[in-house]
Every structure is written in C-alpha cells, then in structure tokens.
Design a protein around this motif. Structure first.
Motif, PDB file in Angstrom:
ATOM      1  N   LEU A  79       0.826  -1.208   0.000  1.00  0.00           N
ATOM      2  CA  LEU A  79       0.000   0.000   0.000  1.00  0.00           C
ATOM      3  C   LEU A  79       0.858   1.255   0.000  1.00  0.00           C
ATOM      4  CD1 LEU A  79      -2.846   1.285   0.239  1.00  0.00           C
ATOM      5  CD2 LEU A  79      -2.541   1.159   2.720  1.00  0.00           C
ATOM      6  N   ARG A  80       1.850   1.320   0.893  1.00  0.00           N
ATOM      7  CA  ARG A  80       2.716   2.498   0.972  1.00  0.00           C
ATOM      8  C   ARG A  80       3.519   2.674  -0.317  1.00  0.00           C
ATOM      9  NH1 ARG A  80       0.018   4.851   4.002  1.00  0.00           N
ATOM     10  NH2 ARG A  80       0.432   5.148   6.177  1.00  0.00           N
ATOM     11  N   LEU A  91       3.872   6.773  -4.961  1.00  0.00           N
ATOM     12  CA  LEU A  91       3.992   7.176  -6.366  1.00  0.00           C
ATOM     13  C   LEU A  91       3.269   8.491  -6.635  1.00  0.00           C
ATOM     14  CD1 LEU A  91       3.433   3.754  -8.135  1.00  0.00           C
ATOM     15  CD2 LEU A  91       5.567   5.064  -8.058  1.00  0.00           C
ATOM     16  N   HIS A  92       2.286   8.811  -5.804  1.00  0.00           N
ATOM     17  CA  HIS A  92       1.452   9.996  -6.000  1.00  0.00           C
ATOM     18  C   HIS A  92       1.687  11.081  -4.946  1.00  0.00           C
ATOM     19  CE1 HIS A  92      -0.532   7.496  -8.942  1.00  0.00           C
ATOM     20  NE2 HIS A  92      -0.685   6.578  -8.005  1.00  0.00           N
ATOM     21  N   SER A 122      13.498   4.289   0.465  1.00  0.00           N
ATOM     22  CA  SER A 122      12.316   3.794  -0.240  1.00  0.00           C
ATOM     23  C   SER A 122      11.622   2.768   0.648  1.00  0.00           C
ATOM     24  CB  SER A 122      12.711   3.151  -1.577  1.00  0.00           C
ATOM     25  OG  SER A 122      13.370   1.923  -1.346  1.00  0.00           O
ATOM     26  N   PHE A 123      10.551   2.186   0.155  1.00  0.00           N
ATOM     27  CA  PHE A 123       9.866   1.128   0.894  1.00  0.00           C
ATOM     28  C   PHE A 123      10.404  -0.248   0.510  1.00  0.00           C
ATOM     29  CE2 PHE A 123       6.722   4.509   1.510  1.00  0.00           C
ATOM     30  CZ  PHE A 123       6.607   4.433   2.885  1.00  0.00           C
ATOM     31  N   SER A 124      11.503  -0.285  -0.186  1.00  0.00           N
ATOM     32  CA  SER A 124      12.143  -1.534  -0.579  1.00  0.00           C
ATOM     33  C   SER A 124      13.153  -1.944   0.486  1.00  0.00           C
ATOM     34  CB  SER A 124      12.847  -1.348  -1.921  1.00  0.00           C
ATOM     35  OG  SER A 124      13.510  -2.523  -2.294  1.00  0.00           O
ATOM     36  N   SER A 143       8.588  -2.167  -3.523  1.00  0.00           N
ATOM     37  CA  SER A 143       8.810  -2.736  -2.195  1.00  0.00           C
ATOM     38  C   SER A 143       8.970  -4.241  -2.327  1.00  0.00           C
ATOM     39  CB  SER A 143       7.645  -2.403  -1.267  1.00  0.00           C
ATOM     40  OG  SER A 143       6.518  -3.194  -1.591  1.00  0.00           O
ATOM     41  N   ASP A 144       9.522  -4.842  -1.301  1.00  0.00           N
ATOM     42  CA  ASP A 144       9.699  -6.285  -1.278  1.00  0.00           C
ATOM     43  C   ASP A 144       8.527  -6.957  -0.570  1.00  0.00           C
ATOM     44  OD1 ASP A 144      10.422  -5.148   1.098  1.00  0.00           O
ATOM     45  OD2 ASP A 144      12.303  -6.236   1.309  1.00  0.00           O
ATOM     46  N   TRP A 145       7.326  -6.431  -0.784  1.00  0.00           N
ATOM     47  CA  TRP A 145       6.137  -6.905  -0.100  1.00  0.00           C
ATOM     48  C   TRP A 145       5.837  -8.366  -0.407  1.00  0.00           C
ATOM     49  CZ3 TRP A 145       1.640  -8.788  -2.262  1.00  0.00           C
ATOM     50  CH2 TRP A 145       1.521  -8.641  -3.648  1.00  0.00           C
TER      51      TRP A 145
END
Length: 138
Positions: A23-24, A29-30, A72-74, A116-118
């Motif tokens: 989600l994050r 991206l926006h 980042s969220f990665s 991300s690595d979700w």
C-alpha cells in the motif's frame, strides 16, 4: 498447539506487514515532493552483526522542518555491498527530491519508484499459515 498459535500469529503479522508495504509503495507514487538536503549517509558497521545503512535528510513542508530516514519502501539486503548501494546515491550535503505523505508529512522517501519487497514478506506469511494448519491438523 502453542507452536501452531505462534505460527498463525507470525503469519498474520507478516501478511499485514506485506500489505502495508504494498500500500505504501503504491501510495508514494502519487505523493507531492519538496527539495531536501542529505545530512547523513553512511553504513554503520561498528558492530558487524548489526550493520545497517544510515540515511538522514531534512526537508520542509508547510513551514515545518522534518527529518527523514527512508530511501524507499524496498528492502536493502544484508551484505555490505547492498547497504553501500542504498547510501551511495545520497552523498552528505546533496540536495535531493523528497516525496512526503500529504496526510503525514513526517513520512517520506527519496525514491518513490522503487518496488517494495512486499511479495517476499507475503510469501513468508503464507508459509507460516501453512505451518500453523499442518501443526493443527496432524
């Protein structure tokens, strides 16, 4: 039965984490952006078993100054090479584009396009659910 309950709890926590990361990652991206400055960029390797990238940057939104830490969220891996790759683009003192959450400007990233690595965490969570089912049904 205790191990089944712990596996179920671990599975739920990992699935929740994976969905939050997804989600994050999609939301950022926006997010709007502002210019910020890198104030710290290094790999903390004082204790090799707790080695981690350290990244700090300052940015201003609505007249308030914030300190960010997330590239980042990665995820970034566990090797020194992987951690160096996280901090390498962000030399101390460099001006950078900071993408911030308009609902919570204290939440920010420098790279809003990194995936991300979700899915990795989601699969681990599913694995724990399968383990809990196995332990319960055997």
């Amino acid at each position: 039965m205790v191990f089944a309950a712990l596996s179920l709890f671990a599975g739920a926590a990992l699935v929740w984490l994976s969905l939050w990361l997804k989600l994050r990652s999609d939301q950022c991206l926006h997010w709007p952006s502002v210019t910020g400055r890198i104030t710290e960029s290094r790999v903390d390797d004082e204790h090799l078993e707790m080695m981690k990238p350290i990244l700090r940057y300052h940015y201003e939104v609505g007249g308030q100054i914030y300190v960010g830490f997330r590239a980042s969220f990665s995820g970034y891996g566990v090797s020194r090479t992987a951690m160096d790759a996280v901090v390498k683009p962000y030399d101390q003192g460099r001006m950078v584009r900071v993408y911030y959450n308009p609902r919570n400007p204290a939440s920010a990233v420098l790279d809003n396009t990194a995936q991300s690595d979700w899915l990795y965490w989601f699969m681990f969570g599913v694995g724990f659910f399968i383990l809990a089912a196995y332990l319960t049904l055997r």
